[in-house]
Structure formats: structure tokens, C-alpha cells
Design a protein around this motif. Structure first.
Motif, PDB file in Angstrom:
ATOM      1  N   ALA A 167       7.929 -25.827 -25.324  1.00 32.85           N
ATOM      2  CA  ALA A 167       9.115 -26.128 -26.120  1.00 32.85           C
ATOM      3  C   ALA A 167       9.018 -27.506 -26.778  1.00 32.85           C
ATOM      4  O   ALA A 167       9.378 -27.672 -27.951  1.00 32.85           O
ATOM      5  CB  ALA A 167      10.366 -26.052 -25.237  1.00 32.85           C
ATOM      6  N   TYR A 169       6.369 -29.331 -27.677  1.00 30.30           N
ATOM      7  CA  TYR A 169       5.370 -29.479 -28.732  1.00 30.30           C
ATOM      8  C   TYR A 169       5.244 -28.234 -29.611  1.00 30.30           C
ATOM      9  O   TYR A 169       4.339 -28.159 -30.441  1.00 30.30           O
ATOM     10  CB  TYR A 169       4.009 -29.800 -28.113  1.00 30.30           C
ATOM     11  CG  TYR A 169       3.984 -31.128 -27.396  1.00 30.30           C
ATOM     12  CD1 TYR A 169       3.961 -32.323 -28.101  1.00 30.30           C
ATOM     13  CD2 TYR A 169       4.012 -31.189 -26.005  1.00 30.30           C
ATOM     14  CE1 TYR A 169       3.952 -33.549 -27.444  1.00 30.30           C
ATOM     15  CE2 TYR A 169       3.997 -32.399 -25.330  1.00 30.30           C
ATOM     16  CZ  TYR A 169       3.970 -33.574 -26.065  1.00 30.30           C
ATOM     17  OH  TYR A 169       3.961 -34.790 -25.411  1.00 30.30           O
ATOM     18  N   ASN A 170       6.170 -27.278 -29.425  1.00 30.54           N
ATOM     19  CA  ASN A 170       6.138 -26.030 -30.190  1.00 30.54           C
ATOM     20  C   ASN A 170       4.757 -25.367 -30.091  1.00 30.54           C
ATOM     21  O   ASN A 170       4.162 -24.975 -31.097  1.00 30.54           O
ATOM     22  CB  ASN A 170       6.498 -26.289 -31.652  1.00 30.54           C
ATOM     23  CG  ASN A 170       6.819 -25.003 -32.391  1.00 30.54           C
ATOM     24  OD1 ASN A 170       7.235 -24.007 -31.796  1.00 30.54           O
ATOM     25  ND2 ASN A 170       6.605 -25.003 -33.692  1.00 30.54           N
ATOM     26  N   LYS A 172       1.895 -22.592 -28.735  1.00 28.42           N
ATOM     27  CA  LYS A 172       1.681 -21.196 -28.390  1.00 28.42           C
ATOM     28  C   LYS A 172       0.374 -21.091 -27.610  1.00 28.42           C
ATOM     29  O   LYS A 172      -0.620 -21.718 -27.994  1.00 28.42           O
ATOM     30  CB  LYS A 172       1.625 -20.333 -29.655  1.00 28.42           C
ATOM     31  CG  LYS A 172       2.928 -20.292 -30.425  1.00 28.42           C
ATOM     32  CD  LYS A 172       2.825 -19.377 -31.620  1.00 28.42           C
ATOM     33  CE  LYS A 172       4.165 -19.314 -32.365  1.00 28.42           C
ATOM     34  NZ  LYS A 172       4.073 -18.422 -33.558  1.00 28.42           N
TER      35      LYS A 172
END
Length: 219
Positions: A167, A169-170, A172
């Protein structure tokens, strides 16, 4: 009867391997006593005898059962084997014990690996019974690789820490750097696919820096 030089070398090797196994268990959160971690070579000899023999097979004497500190239902068997290469009968023997004692996790320590047939049998049992069986050669456990000065600190992130990292550092998972399950440090800690590991490095110029990797199986 006093051990000859060959027996002394075997005793020294097995003492070092057993110490690494205890350290590995401790670092994974299993209950290991300070006496077990600090056991000297002489104490090892006093406990297991002066030399391995046909009458008292040394390696199988080293088998152990470890219980996790946070969950006493989380138990791990560690098997040592007297035969140089593990065959199907031996695989069936230790997996039967796992079933009988309702233990799903084991580490097997072998002198020369498994026969081809034994590998197939173990893979089938892993898939059908959901056993988590890790395999190490004795030579791989002669030293604790995580204690080498060039190996950075590896810290497994909890699920909450992992989600907070994503969340913040965004991130995936599919875009992160990878730590393979076959990596020696990943194998030492028993990291599983999908877990995230924080790797901490120290340097005289940069100081303390951290990076994150997601654990993946090799393609």
C-alpha cells in the motif's frame, strides 16, 4: 575403543551439521535450547559415543522433533539417514511416521541425495498428502551460511507488513525483484512462494539500506 582419524572426522562433521540444524530451527521460530545451540564437540561425543558403528548407527541417532514457539501443533521432524543414498523404502518409512504422528513438515538430511525412484515417490507423496518435505545434503549444512559476513540479513515480513508495504509504495508482487526458493538463504529459512523478504545491507559508505523481494519458485 578410541576413534581413529576417519571416525574423528565423521564425528566432527556430524556435530557441525547438527549444530546448523538447531540454528536453522531456532531461526525459523522453533523451540531450541541454549544448551543445544552451544553444544561443544566433546559434549556431542559424550552424548552419542566416541565413534559411529554398525551396532549404533550414528546418523539415525540424530533424528529430532522440533515444536514451533508460537504454535505447539506446528511440529517439524528432522531425519538423518545411515544409508548414503535414500531409496523408496526409506521414503515410505519416514512418511509413514509423519502420517502416524500427524506431522506435515519434515527436513531430510542425506549423505548423497535420493535415488530417482525415491524422488518420484516423494514428489507423489507431497502432492497427494500435502507434505512439506525439505531436502538438504550433509555438505550443505557443514556451515551456517547466514553467519557469513557477506550474507545480508534476511527478515521475513508478516502478512500485515507485506500488505502495508504494497500500500505504501503501490507495489505489485509481479513487479518486485525475486528471491528464488532455491536460493541457499531462502532454503535455510524455509521461505515459501508469495512471501516477502526484507534484505538489509550494511556498508561503510551507504550505511544501512533495505530492499524487498518476493519469493518465487524457479520457472
Amino acid at each position: 575403543m578410541a576413534a581413529d582419524l576417519t571416525d574423528e572426522a565423521v564425528l566432527n562433521k556430524l556435530w557441525r551439521i547438527r549444530r546448523t540444524v538447531f540454528e536453522m530451527g531456532h531461526d525459523r521460530g522453533f523451540l531450541v535450547t541454549k544448551d543445544e545451540l552451544d553444544q561443544t564437540l566433546q559434549e556431542f561425543k559424550d552424548l552419542f559415543g566416541d565413534a559411529p558403528s554398525a551396532q549404533r548407527p550414528m546418523r539415525s541417532d540424530l533424528n529430532m522433533l522440533l515444536t514451533h514457539d508460537d504454535d505447539d501443533t506446528n511440529r517439524m521432524l528432522v531425519f538423518f539417514f545411515d544409508e548414503p543414498k535414500i531409496g523408496v523404502a526409506t521414503v515410505n518409512s519416514f512418511t509413514n511416521r509423519m502420517r502416524d504422528e500427524n506431522i506435515r513438515h519434515a527436513i531430510i538430511v542425506s549423505q548423497a541425495g535420493l535415488t530417482t525412484a525415491a524422488k518420484r515417490a516423494l514428489l507423489a507423496l507431497k502432492n497427494s498428502d500435502n507434505f512439506d518435505v525439505e531436502q538438504f545434503l550433509e555438505i550443505e549444512l557443514m556451515v551456517n551460511i547466514t553467519q557469513h559476513e557477506l550474507v545480508p540479513e534476511h527478515v521475513l515480513q508478516t502478512e500485515a507488513e507485506k500488505q502495508a508495504l504494497f500500500a505504501k509504495y503501490n507495489l505489485k508482487p509481479e513487479l518486485m525483484m525475486i528471491l528464488l526458493t532455491t536460493d541457499p538463504v531462502a532454503r535455510y529459512y524455509g521461505f515459501k512462494p508469495g512471501q516477502v523478504v526484507k534484505i538489509i545491507r550494511l556498508s561503510e559508505t551507504a550505511g544501512r539500506s533495505a530492499s524487498y523481494r518476493v519469493v518465487r519458485k524457479p520457472q
